[in-house]
Design a protein around this motif. Structure first.
Motif, mmCIF file in Angstrom:
data_model
loop_
_atom_site.group_PDB
_atom_site.id
_atom_site.type_symbol
_atom_site.label_atom_id
_atom_site.label_comp_id
_atom_site.label_asym_id
_atom_site.label_seq_id
_atom_site.Cartn_x
_atom_site.Cartn_y
_atom_site.Cartn_z
ATOM 1 N N VAL A 143 0.893 -1.163 0.000
ATOM 2 C CA VAL A 143 0.000 0.000 0.000
ATOM 3 C C VAL A 143 0.923 1.202 0.000
ATOM 4 C CG1 VAL A 143 -1.606 1.398 1.340
ATOM 5 C CG2 VAL A 143 -1.943 -1.055 1.185
ATOM 6 N N SER A 144 0.705 2.132 -0.937
ATOM 7 C CA SER A 144 1.648 3.230 -1.048
ATOM 8 C C SER A 144 1.033 4.465 -1.688
ATOM 9 C CB SER A 144 2.874 2.793 -1.868
ATOM 10 O OG SER A 144 3.814 3.841 -1.972
ATOM 11 N N VAL A 169 -1.909 -1.577 -3.736
ATOM 12 C CA VAL A 169 -2.917 -0.529 -3.649
ATOM 13 C C VAL A 169 -2.170 0.800 -3.643
ATOM 14 C CG1 VAL A 169 -4.763 0.511 -2.287
ATOM 15 C CG2 VAL A 169 -4.480 -1.985 -2.317
ATOM 16 N N PHE A 170 -2.547 1.688 -4.565
ATOM 17 C CA PHE A 170 -1.861 2.966 -4.688
ATOM 18 C C PHE A 170 -2.844 4.126 -4.677
ATOM 19 C CE2 PHE A 170 0.750 -0.240 -6.741
ATOM 20 C CZ PHE A 170 1.982 -0.037 -6.140
ATOM 21 N N SER A 171 -2.357 5.281 -4.296
ATOM 22 C CA SER A 171 -3.196 6.471 -4.340
ATOM 23 C C SER A 171 -3.503 6.810 -5.790
ATOM 24 C CB SER A 171 -2.478 7.647 -3.680
ATOM 25 O OG SER A 171 -1.334 8.025 -4.427
ATOM 26 N N ARG A 200 -4.854 -2.021 -7.349
ATOM 27 C CA ARG A 200 -6.084 -1.325 -6.984
ATOM 28 C C ARG A 200 -5.773 0.147 -6.683
ATOM 29 N NH1 ARG A 200 -10.690 -4.845 -4.138
ATOM 30 N NH2 ARG A 200 -10.544 -6.676 -5.474
ATOM 31 N N VAL A 201 -6.820 0.976 -6.730
ATOM 32 C CA VAL A 201 -6.642 2.422 -6.557
ATOM 33 C C VAL A 201 -7.437 2.908 -5.352
ATOM 34 C CG1 VAL A 201 -6.853 4.693 -7.623
ATOM 35 C CG2 VAL A 201 -6.396 2.680 -9.044
ATOM 36 N N HIS A 202 -6.782 3.720 -4.530
ATOM 37 C CA HIS A 202 -7.430 4.349 -3.380
ATOM 38 C C HIS A 202 -7.660 5.815 -3.718
ATOM 39 C CE1 HIS A 202 -8.533 4.938 0.802
ATOM 40 N NE2 HIS A 202 -7.714 5.975 0.860
ATOM 41 N N ASN A 203 -8.907 6.260 -3.637
ATOM 42 C CA ASN A 203 -9.233 7.624 -4.045
ATOM 43 C C ASN A 203 -8.756 8.695 -3.071
ATOM 44 O OD1 ASN A 203 -10.510 6.795 -6.426
ATOM 45 N ND2 ASN A 203 -12.450 6.415 -5.353
ATOM 46 N N GLY A 204 -8.632 8.350 -1.801
ATOM 47 C CA GLY A 204 -8.180 9.325 -0.816
ATOM 48 C C GLY A 204 -6.680 9.306 -0.640
ATOM 49 N N ASP A 205 -6.241 10.006 0.416
ATOM 50 C CA ASP A 205 -4.819 10.039 0.721
ATOM 51 C C ASP A 205 -4.363 8.692 1.280
ATOM 52 O OD1 ASP A 205 -4.548 12.674 -0.033
ATOM 53 O OD2 ASP A 205 -4.999 13.449 1.976
ATOM 54 N N VAL A 206 -3.147 8.323 0.945
ATOM 55 C CA VAL A 206 -2.502 7.143 1.531
ATOM 56 C C VAL A 206 -1.332 7.675 2.351
ATOM 57 C CG1 VAL A 206 -1.304 4.967 1.105
ATOM 58 C CG2 VAL A 206 -3.174 5.684 -0.404
ATOM 59 N N ALA A 241 2.533 -8.629 10.970
ATOM 60 C CA ALA A 241 1.093 -8.809 11.176
ATOM 61 C C ALA A 241 0.359 -7.484 10.980
ATOM 62 C CB ALA A 241 0.835 -9.368 12.567
ATOM 63 N N TRP A 242 0.944 -6.398 11.511
ATOM 64 C CA TRP A 242 0.343 -5.066 11.315
ATOM 65 C C TRP A 242 0.315 -4.700 9.833
ATOM 66 C CZ3 TRP A 242 3.390 -1.184 9.135
ATOM 67 C CH2 TRP A 242 2.728 0.035 8.930
ATOM 68 N N ALA A 243 1.421 -4.937 9.135
ATOM 69 C CA ALA A 243 1.504 -4.593 7.717
ATOM 70 C C ALA A 243 0.485 -5.381 6.906
ATOM 71 C CB ALA A 243 2.915 -4.849 7.193
ATOM 72 N N GLN A 244 0.335 -6.677 7.231
ATOM 73 C CA GLN A 244 -0.622 -7.508 6.500
ATOM 74 C C GLN A 244 -2.049 -7.017 6.736
ATOM 75 O OE1 GLN A 244 0.276 -10.497 4.430
ATOM 76 N NE2 GLN A 244 -1.635 -9.558 3.731
ATOM 77 N N GLU A 245 -2.376 -6.684 7.965
ATOM 78 C CA GLU A 245 -3.718 -6.179 8.274
ATOM 79 C C GLU A 245 -3.973 -4.851 7.561
ATOM 80 O OE1 GLU A 245 -6.483 -4.984 12.156
ATOM 81 O OE2 GLU A 245 -4.401 -5.624 12.437
ATOM 82 N N THR A 246 -2.964 -3.985 7.545
ATOM 83 C CA THR A 246 -3.102 -2.686 6.880
ATOM 84 C C THR A 246 -3.360 -2.861 5.389
ATOM 85 O OG1 THR A 246 -1.639 -1.619 8.499
ATOM 86 C CG2 THR A 246 -1.929 -0.505 6.381
ATOM 87 N N ILE A 247 -2.568 -3.705 4.757
ATOM 88 C CA ILE A 247 -2.725 -3.941 3.321
ATOM 89 C C ILE A 247 -4.081 -4.584 3.028
ATOM 90 C CG2 ILE A 247 -1.844 -5.277 1.356
ATOM 91 C CD1 ILE A 247 0.985 -4.860 2.548
ATOM 92 N N ASP A 248 -4.465 -5.544 3.847
ATOM 93 C CA ASP A 248 -5.760 -6.211 3.643
ATOM 94 C C ASP A 248 -6.916 -5.216 3.761
ATOM 95 O OD1 ASP A 248 -4.475 -8.601 3.275
ATOM 96 O OD2 ASP A 248 -4.896 -9.392 5.285
ATOM 97 N N ASP A 249 -6.831 -4.301 4.719
ATOM 98 C CA ASP A 249 -7.901 -3.315 4.906
ATOM 99 C C ASP A 249 -8.016 -2.396 3.700
ATOM 100 O OD1 ASP A 249 -8.513 -4.354 7.376
ATOM 101 O OD2 ASP A 249 -7.481 -2.801 8.531
ATOM 102 N N TYR A 250 -6.887 -1.925 3.205
ATOM 103 C CA TYR A 250 -6.915 -1.062 2.019
ATOM 104 C C TYR A 250 -7.430 -1.844 0.808
ATOM 105 C CZ TYR A 250 -4.603 3.180 3.740
ATOM 106 O OH TYR A 250 -4.322 4.357 4.381
ATOM 107 N N TRP A 251 -6.989 -3.070 0.688
ATOM 108 C CA TRP A 251 -7.389 -3.903 -0.455
ATOM 109 C C TRP A 251 -8.910 -4.090 -0.491
ATOM 110 C CZ3 TRP A 251 -4.541 -5.516 -4.515
ATOM 111 C CH2 TRP A 251 -5.097 -6.494 -5.362
#
Length: 266
Positions: A143-144, A169-171, A200-206, A241-251
């Motif tokens: 996620v970046s 997942v990118f901004s 995938r694309v995130h419309n808000g700020d990352v 574990a934190w990184a995986q949860e963060t990426i999964d949430d954004y995904w």
């Protein structure tokens, strides 16, 4: 009775005191063993042991000394404090660039992390570190807020050959920058056509740039102007574990990239 700060000062002002208490909290030892392991003279050890006995931090059993329950408590707490300060010293130069609000883990977990910063001879050292990890990784998730040319090139080439799987997942801003460049757009299109890659694309700020490369977590640190300042990578299980949860949430909260959409049209 001395204050807590005075007791901390008493212990901290002597490396020999710290070492002796640590050693006695591990197991019982004789004075000769303490002298051999610390290098302290018998006279120095005599003063230290006497001071510790006055504080009930240690007791003597025959020819050996051992820490009491409160001695163990002090030794453990002081070791924790030393570890915290060592970690803080390592992070001091990059703390202003840490996405602290997005980092759901104890900073003490970064004690053994690799911190890479630019230098006069290696101004791109953090990015070089990332590319080094990317070229060896078989599974990459990220996620970046950025997706630069060098990273895109390595990922596209490795996924095309089947050497790597990639989920990112990118901004929207990051994808717009790539789509506006003909060469990079072509690379991105090739990446999207690869079976082993999904974007995938995130419309808000990352607010962060985090990547999992097999078992390694990589954080790219930029300042408020987007200038690359440092990178941190670690194989700590809790951070992974934190990184995986963060990426999964954004995904889960984003949609697949469609380069034909109006916002990405050439």
């Amino acid at each position: 009775m001395e204050s807590a700060l005075e007791e901390i000062e008493f212990l901290a002002l002597s490396a020999n005191r710290v070492d002796v208490l640590r050693l006695l909290s591990e197991r019982a030892r004789t004075r000769n063993e303490l002298a051999s392991e610390t290098g302290a003279s018998q006279a120095t050890l005599g003063r230290i042991l006497s001071d510790f006995q006055d504080r009930s931090w240690i007791r003597r059993v025959g020819s050996e000394y051992t820490a009491t329950a409160t001695g163990d408590l002090v030794a453990s707490g002081f070791t924790d404090l030393q570890d915290i300060i060592e970690t803080e010293r390592r992070l001091r130069d990059v703390v202003d660039y840490l996405p602290a609000e997005a980092m759901g883990f104890d900073l003490k977990r970064l004690a053994d992390a690799t911190i890479t910063t630019p230098s006069q001879t290696r101004p791109n050292a953090p990015l070089s570190r990332l590319l080094e990890l990317l070229e060896d990784a078989t599974d990459v998730q990220t996620v970046s807020h950025a997706f630069n040319e060098q990273t895109l090139t390595v990922v596209q080439e490795r996924t095309t050959t089947g050497a790597q799987t990639f989920n990112g997942v990118f901004s929207q801003r990051a994808i717009e920058a790539l789509a506006a460049d003909t060469t990079l757009r072509d690379r991105l299109e090739t990446l999207l056509e690869t079976d082993g890659a999904s974007v995938r694309v995130h419309n808000g700020d990352v607010p962060l740039a985090v990547m999992i490369l097999d078992d390694v977590v990589y954080l790219l640190l930029r300042d408020e102007h987007g200038v690359l300042r440092a990178s941190i990578d670690t194989d700590d299980a809790a951070i992974r574990a934190w990184a995986q949860e963060t990426i999964d949430d954004y995904w889960a909260a984003t949609t697949p990239l469609d380069l034909e959409a109006d916002e990405f049209s050439a």
